[in-house]
Design an enzyme around this catalytic site. Structure first.
Site, short mmCIF file in Angstrom:
data_model
loop_
_atom_site.label_atom_id
_atom_site.label_comp_id
_atom_site.label_asym_id
_atom_site.label_seq_id
_atom_site.Cartn_x
_atom_site.Cartn_y
_atom_site.Cartn_z
N GLY A 272 0.58 -1.35 0.01
CA GLY A 272 -0.03 -0.08 -0.01
C GLY A 272 0.49 1.13 -0.01
CD GLU A 314 -0.68 -8.03 -1.25
OE1 GLU A 314 -1.56 -6.97 -0.98
OE2 GLU A 314 -0.74 -9.25 -1.04
N PRO A 315 2.67 -3.47 -3.59
CG PRO A 315 4.36 -3.19 -5.41
CD PRO A 315 3.50 -4.31 -4.93
N GLY A 316 0.50 -1.86 -4.18
CA GLY A 316 -0.81 -1.10 -4.58
C GLY A 316 -0.84 -0.15 -5.52
NE ARG A 317 -3.19 4.49 -3.10
CZ ARG A 317 -4.26 5.01 -2.43
NH1 ARG A 317 -4.69 6.13 -2.78
NH2 ARG A 317 -4.91 4.36 -1.27
NE ARG A 358 -8.04 7.66 -3.74
CZ ARG A 358 -7.36 8.49 -3.41
NH1 ARG A 358 -6.95 9.72 -4.27
NH2 ARG A 358 -6.65 8.59 -2.16
CE1 TYR A 362 -11.60 5.68 1.22
CE2 TYR A 362 -10.76 5.80 -0.98
CZ TYR A 362 -11.29 5.04 -0.18
OH TYR A 362 -11.14 3.68 -0.20
CB CYS A 389 -27.36 16.60 -9.11
SG CYS A 389 -28.03 17.14 -10.84
CD GLU A 390 -25.06 13.85 -4.79
OE1 GLU A 390 -24.91 14.40 -3.53
OE2 GLU A 390 -25.97 13.13 -4.93
#
Length: 461
Positions: A272, A314-317, A358, A362, A389-390
């Protein structure tokens, strides 16, 4: 410039880490893929001018830098020499990219039947696939076992029994990793910190659940315990969390050998690793990460008097995240008065939370640049927002753009390779954007844009 905040007068309206640029047309190299550059204000990626590239596919569009992706994959492969390096399919996966993963010598993590289908379609060796997930169905497990997936990371007692039944029915011995939680919370968003106790993943080491799970796996002849799997979070910039996590996980590894007589040949340390979304982020070099993590594991194994198991990471992103940018067309520009007499320029684009969830999910920060021309206008503090519409439909919360940004301009957002397309939705019945791979002046659409026919195909009327 009437009514806008004068240059340099942004105190109190922008985050503390954001600095007014000396050249609003310039790129910050650390935020972009390695082939990204500007010429006369026009963004180029992979040897192609972005305005020419998107003219054929329209916007929004994801632009994937193949050279950059491959170089990052090799950097982790080479830095973690002797490890198995697993690419995170959940970050972004398509058939072509899965082939790149295999060609660069990486293994592949999947966490759904759909991701497994893509991996198999791409010809990835099933033995180099790991299957994650906290609620795998019997159907999913049967598909994975039948396909020859190398390891399934079990996440609950129910799943252990379910997998044992499937393996028995198919007459095979299935490789298994047991996911454990080490009680270490990485310095990251609450929802992406995955090793503290109060969350859905894994078996707790401190409560004894992890040892019990290992015992349960060893009790099934159809399950081959390959080792423990620990993952402490995502968007992590240093290795401090692994010191405590590694100590606890390796202590369990040693206890299993001593009390249960099973020496697990492997250990997955998760990963990660973080990337630079804005100038406040400072990711570590893969070689530094590898050196420090290896040192932690080696020292702890020596203290326990055990051999170092075969390691996975697991390098992730960190591989695909910086390799992609998203290109939008500006539709409207408006100025909104803030407290104290300042204003903020709202720049609305033709995408938003349907192509990058994201920021809404987040509260994630991103950067951006004017991609279609150069500008001599002074910078203004801008907020790039989507068309949905947010009120929370924000693409870039705070960034400086030229004061003459206008409808029809192209704006590009870097570091959108991880989770942008993967989390994309049809909210407001939006059509998910294409992914265009670029390399050496050649563009290839590797994931096409959805059409209205796609959108209506599942609506039975």
């Amino acid at each position: 410039m009437s009514g806008r905040v004068p240059p340099g007068d942004f105190a109190g309206t922008s985050p503390h880490w954001l600095r007014e640029p000396t050249d609003v047309n310039a790129l910050v190299p650390a935020l972009w893929s390695s082939t990204a550059r500007k010429a006369d204000g026009v963004l180029h990626v992979g040897g192609l001018a972005v305005p020419d590239l998107v003219a054929d596919v329209n916007t929004p569009a994801y632009v994937l830098d193949e050279d950059d992706f491959r170089s990052r994959a090799r950097a982790f492969r080479d830095a973690f020499d002797g490890y198995d390096v697993y690419y995170a399919g959940k970050a972004f996966l398509c058939t072509e990219l899965a082939r790149w993963v295999a060609q660069e010598g990486l293994s592949l993590d999947v966490c759904s039947n759909g991701e497994l289908s893509v991996a198999l379609r791409a010809g990835v060796d099933p033995a180099r696939i790991g299957y994650h997930g906290n609620n795998k169905t019997a159907m999913e497990l049967r598909r994975a076992v039948a396909a020859g997936v190398g390891r399934i990371i079990v996440d609950s007692s129910d799943e252990i029994e379910r997998l044992a039944d499937v393996a028995g029915q198919l007459g095979v011995v299935q490789g298994v990793m047991v996911r454990v939680t080490a009680g270490v919370e990485a310095h990251t968003h609450e929802f992406i910190a995955t090793a503290h106790e109060d969350q859905k993943f894994g078996f707790s080491i401190s409560s004894g659940a992890a040892f019990e799970a290992v015992s349960r796996v060893l009790g099934h002849a159809g399950l081959d315990l390959r080792g423990l799997h620990s993952h402490i979070g995502s968007q992590i910039f240093d290795t401090s969390g692994w010191e405590v996590a590694g100590r606890r996980v390796l202590a369990l590894h040693a206890r299993v050998a001593t009390e249960l007589g099973h020496v697990s040949p492997e250990l997955d340390l998760g990963g990660g690793f973080g990337i630079a979304y804005t100038t406040q982020d400072d990711p570590a070099d893969p070689a530094v990460l590898a050196e420090q993590i290896t040192k932690i594991v080696t020292a702890e194994c020596a203290a326990l008097g055990i051999a170092v198991p075969h390691l996975s990471i697991e390098p992730g992103r960190a591989i695909v995240g910086p390799s992609m940018c998203t290109v939008y067309t500006v539709g409207t520009v408006k100025e909104v008065a803030l407290d104290g007499g300042a204003t903020r320029t709202y720049v609305s684009v033709d995408g938003g939370m349907s192509d990058n969830l994201r920021p809404a999910l987040y509260d994630a920060d991103y950067s951006c640049t004017l991609a279609s021309r150069t500008s001599s206008a002074a910078p203004v503090l801008a907020r790039v927002v989507g068309k949905h519409c947010e009120s929370g439909d924000i693409v870039v919360k705070d960034e400086f753009l030229p004061g003459d940004v206008a409808p029809g301009d192209l704006v590009a957002v870097p570091a959108t390779g991880a989770y942008g397309r993967s989390m994309a939705s049809n909210y407001n019945h939006a059509l998910r954007p294409p992914v265009v791979a670029v390399k050496d002046g050649v563009a290839r659409v590797v994931v096409r844009r959805e059409t209205e026919e796609d959108l209506l195909a599942t609506d039975l009327g």
